[in-house]
Design a protein around this motif. Sequence first.
Motif, PDB file in Angstrom:
ATOM      1  N   ARG A  83     -11.245   9.200  -2.063  1.00 38.30           N
ATOM      2  CA  ARG A  83     -10.580   7.892  -2.211  1.00 38.30           C
ATOM      3  C   ARG A  83      -9.179   8.026  -2.820  1.00 38.30           C
ATOM      4  N   HIS A 105     -10.624  -6.233  -0.779  1.00 33.42           N
ATOM      5  CA  HIS A 105     -10.603  -6.839  -2.110  1.00 33.42           C
ATOM      6  C   HIS A 105     -10.000  -8.248  -2.120  1.00 33.42           C
ATOM      7  N   ASN A 131     -11.069   0.709  -8.487  1.00 31.36           N
ATOM      8  CA  ASN A 131     -12.364   0.113  -8.157  1.00 31.36           C
ATOM      9  C   ASN A 131     -13.250   0.933  -7.235  1.00 31.36           C
ATOM     10  N   HIS A 149       0.805  -1.223   0.000  1.00 34.21           N
ATOM     11  CA  HIS A 149       0.000   0.000   0.000  1.00 34.21           C
ATOM     12  C   HIS A 149       0.842   1.278   0.000  1.00 34.21           C
ATOM     13  N   VAL A 187       0.957  -5.266  -5.502  1.00 31.27           N
ATOM     14  CA  VAL A 187      -0.396  -5.386  -4.948  1.00 31.27           C
ATOM     15  C   VAL A 187      -0.741  -6.837  -4.594  1.00 31.27           C
ATOM     16  N   CYS A 188      -1.150  -7.001  -3.351  1.00 30.68           N
ATOM     17  CA  CYS A 188      -1.318  -8.328  -2.750  1.00 30.68           C
ATOM     18  C   CYS A 188      -2.212  -9.266  -3.560  1.00 30.68           C
ATOM     19  N   HIS A 189      -3.347  -8.785  -4.033  1.00 35.08           N
ATOM     20  CA  HIS A 189      -4.295  -9.710  -4.692  1.00 35.08           C
ATOM     21  C   HIS A 189      -3.736 -10.247  -6.005  1.00 35.08           C
ATOM     22  N   SER A 193      -3.782  -0.422 -10.125  1.00 28.41           N
ATOM     23  CA  SER A 193      -4.506  -1.116  -9.047  1.00 28.41           C
ATOM     24  C   SER A 193      -4.699  -2.607  -9.297  1.00 28.41           C
ATOM     25  N   CYS A 194      -5.212  -3.286  -8.276  1.00 24.81           N
ATOM     26  CA  CYS A 194      -5.433  -4.728  -8.375  1.00 24.81           C
ATOM     27  C   CYS A 194      -6.475  -5.054  -9.426  1.00 24.81           C
ATOM     28  N   CYS A 251       0.077  -0.134  -4.710  1.00 29.10           N
ATOM     29  CA  CYS A 251      -1.297   0.363  -4.771  1.00 29.10           C
ATOM     30  C   CYS A 251      -1.338   1.789  -5.312  1.00 29.10           C
ATOM     31  N   ASP A 289      -7.896  -7.199   3.770  1.00 23.98           N
ATOM     32  CA  ASP A 289      -8.117  -6.222   2.732  1.00 23.98           C
ATOM     33  C   ASP A 289      -9.451  -6.574   2.078  1.00 23.98           C
ATOM     34  N   CYS A 299      -4.417   4.568  -5.805  1.00 22.26           N
ATOM     35  CA  CYS A 299      -5.736   3.927  -5.779  1.00 22.26           C
ATOM     36  C   CYS A 299      -6.486   4.293  -4.515  1.00 22.26           C
ATOM     37  N   LEU A 300      -5.759   4.369  -3.409  1.00 24.55           N
ATOM     38  CA  LEU A 300      -6.422   4.743  -2.153  1.00 24.55           C
ATOM     39  C   LEU A 300      -5.823   6.014  -1.565  1.00 24.55           C
TER      40      LEU A 300
HETATM   41  S1  SF4 Z   1      -8.070  -1.655  -4.200  1.00 27.80           S
HETATM   42 FE1  SF4 Z   1      -6.342  -0.308  -4.486  1.00 27.80          FE
HETATM   43  S2  SF4 Z   1      -5.558  -0.022  -2.413  1.00 27.80           S
HETATM   44 FE2  SF4 Z   1      -6.852  -1.832  -2.361  1.00 27.80          FE
HETATM   45  S3  SF4 Z   1      -5.460  -3.557  -2.741  1.00 27.80           S
HETATM   46 FE3  SF4 Z   1      -6.301  -2.927  -4.717  1.00 27.80          FE
HETATM   47  S4  SF4 Z   1      -4.757  -1.507  -5.506  1.00 27.80           S
HETATM   48 FE4  SF4 Z   1      -4.396  -1.696  -3.330  1.00 27.80          FE
END
Ligand code: SF4
Lengths: 186, 432
Positions: free
Chosen positions: B399, B130, B393, B68, B107-109, B304-305, B368, B128, B371-372
């Motif tokens: 945001r 997502h 997203n 993040h 990004v983790c996902h 972003s993810c 990230c 998280d 994105c946030l």
């Molecule tokens: S939505 Fe945005 S902040 Fe959340 S994990 Fe995905 S890239 Fe990162």
Amino acid sequence: MDDIIQGKAYVLGDSIDTDQIIPAAHLVYSMTVPDERKQYGRYALSGLPTDQQGLPEGNLPFTPDDMFESEYRIVIAGSNFGCGSSREHAPFSLMVAGAKAVVAQSYARIFYRNAVDGGFIIPFESRLRLVDHIRTGDEIRIDVRAGLLTHVEAGEEWLLNPLGDIADILKAGNVFEYARQAGFMK
Amino acid sequence: MGQTITQKILARNAGRDRVAPGENIWIDVDTLMTHDVCGPPTIGIFKREFGEDAKVWDPDKLVILPDHYIFTEDPHARRNIDILRDFAAQHDLPHYYDVGTSRYKGVCHVALAEEGFNRPGTVLFGTDSHSCTSGAFGMFSTGVGNTDAALIMGTGKIWVKVPETLRFVFEGTLPPWLMAKDLILSVIGDVGFEGGTYCALEFDGQAVFDLSMEERMTLTNMAIEAGGKNGVIAADEKTFEHVRARTDRPFDPVWSDPDAAWLQERVYDVSNMEPVVAKPHRPDNRATVSEVAGTKLDRAYIGSCTGGKLEDFEAAAKILQGEEVRIDTFVVPASTEVTRQMHERTLNGKTLWQVFVDAGCKMGHASCGACLGGPIDTFGRTQGTEVVISTTNRNFPGRMGSKQSAVYLASPLTVAASAVQGTITDPRTVLA
Ligand code: SF4
């Protein structure tokens, strides 16, 4: 779990997301170091657009500038409160600011779960849209066991939905105590 | 009565034959994922409840992916990374992907999929929202807070309420100007962004199975934007191929029974759907691109993810090649692997990376990003009244940083077409 929660109401609209409850830029503070922890009280609900801060008037910050605690104890909101991210910092920040309960028409599930499992605040549900009946600053009392919300000055009373499944976790204090009771934890 | 895929997975991990929607059950967790924002407080709670020297229930099942707040000078954000690093060292964690090393992912996902942690039939919890993304692999995955994650870290178990399932069936052939982002924004626009609260969202139909794994991840990623607990797509050969290429771990897929009960079913014919956006400030505030075409923009963001995977950049590059963007356009690959591939894959003799550079885009590091929003010095973060079109997203107020900015969500094709024109532009006008 308190039996009675009483204090001033802070009224919000629908779909208050977690970025409005605690903006992402503040998530860097430690949730345990006391000097940093209090920042969560300072920035609780600071992401609200100004005209949405404390309805119906707006422009009433939840926590005044440079303070760490709010004068409001009960947040009254519309539907889908706490939507958005999974950040536990959201119910946590409301608690640190001094809030004891939220009364909303409905919740996003992760916020609801976080509020309960962490034992931060009680998320009550109300079928009636109380946002239309209560103004920011009104004195409110909640009888937690009876699930009854009273508008102190007007003397009006409204029944809240039963706490249902979550009552056991709230009574235990948090999910760890609940897990201990279930035998999953020593 | 048959069971849905979600019921079957939860039942198995509860050690039962079947479970019914509405039941509260305790289940075993196969994978726990956390990152730099929620990892440190999770570790704090874990230590408080289980003791300073307590052991993680199963180090092999814990995945820590800082992503993040990585490319920032913010001292608190950097401290968070230090906490993760110390914890990983203390517990000798095999799946920690440290910042500033060749192991760093992004990004983790997206990284979970790349590294083979997503396996059909398994249960994943992540700190998280997502985390529902992993459901694209025929598994149960959902987001939780730090407290729940700390309980899992210590016990490997968590309680969960078995969800009802909403089923979305996509039939037909996807036209070249449509992407998974258009499909999911349409779903969210239809059911509203609390329409799926507490529910599993299962995506089905030929058009879904025609999608690549990356595009499927875009569908499940945004299940949460309809309030969903998890998004899920049954595993097929494509899934198995993807997983087997990345891990030797065994897995045991399950599928929904034909007579499983759905709370609701919606059928779409993708061949006559249109590109859509979500207007500010809600992901369910849908409009067709043609309805908002011409809206003036200050900025575009591809990352972003959900919108920063390799195929997202391939799509955008198709439109950006040989063009020049008229507005600030930020490109943030979701992962270091995506960055690597952008330097490798070519389009008409140019690497994807070069296509974006030549079009005048600003190139960022895998994370990230904005994105946030994030710390004030985050790459691409809005600081004022910018009007942004983004492949991310969420578009709630603030945001992407500034409360005064306004964000339109759209597919990479729509974002790229709009970046070239400086106004919201229908990709059909460019691709035709
Ligand atoms: S939505 Fe945005 S902040 Fe959340 S994990 Fe995905 S890239 Fe990162």
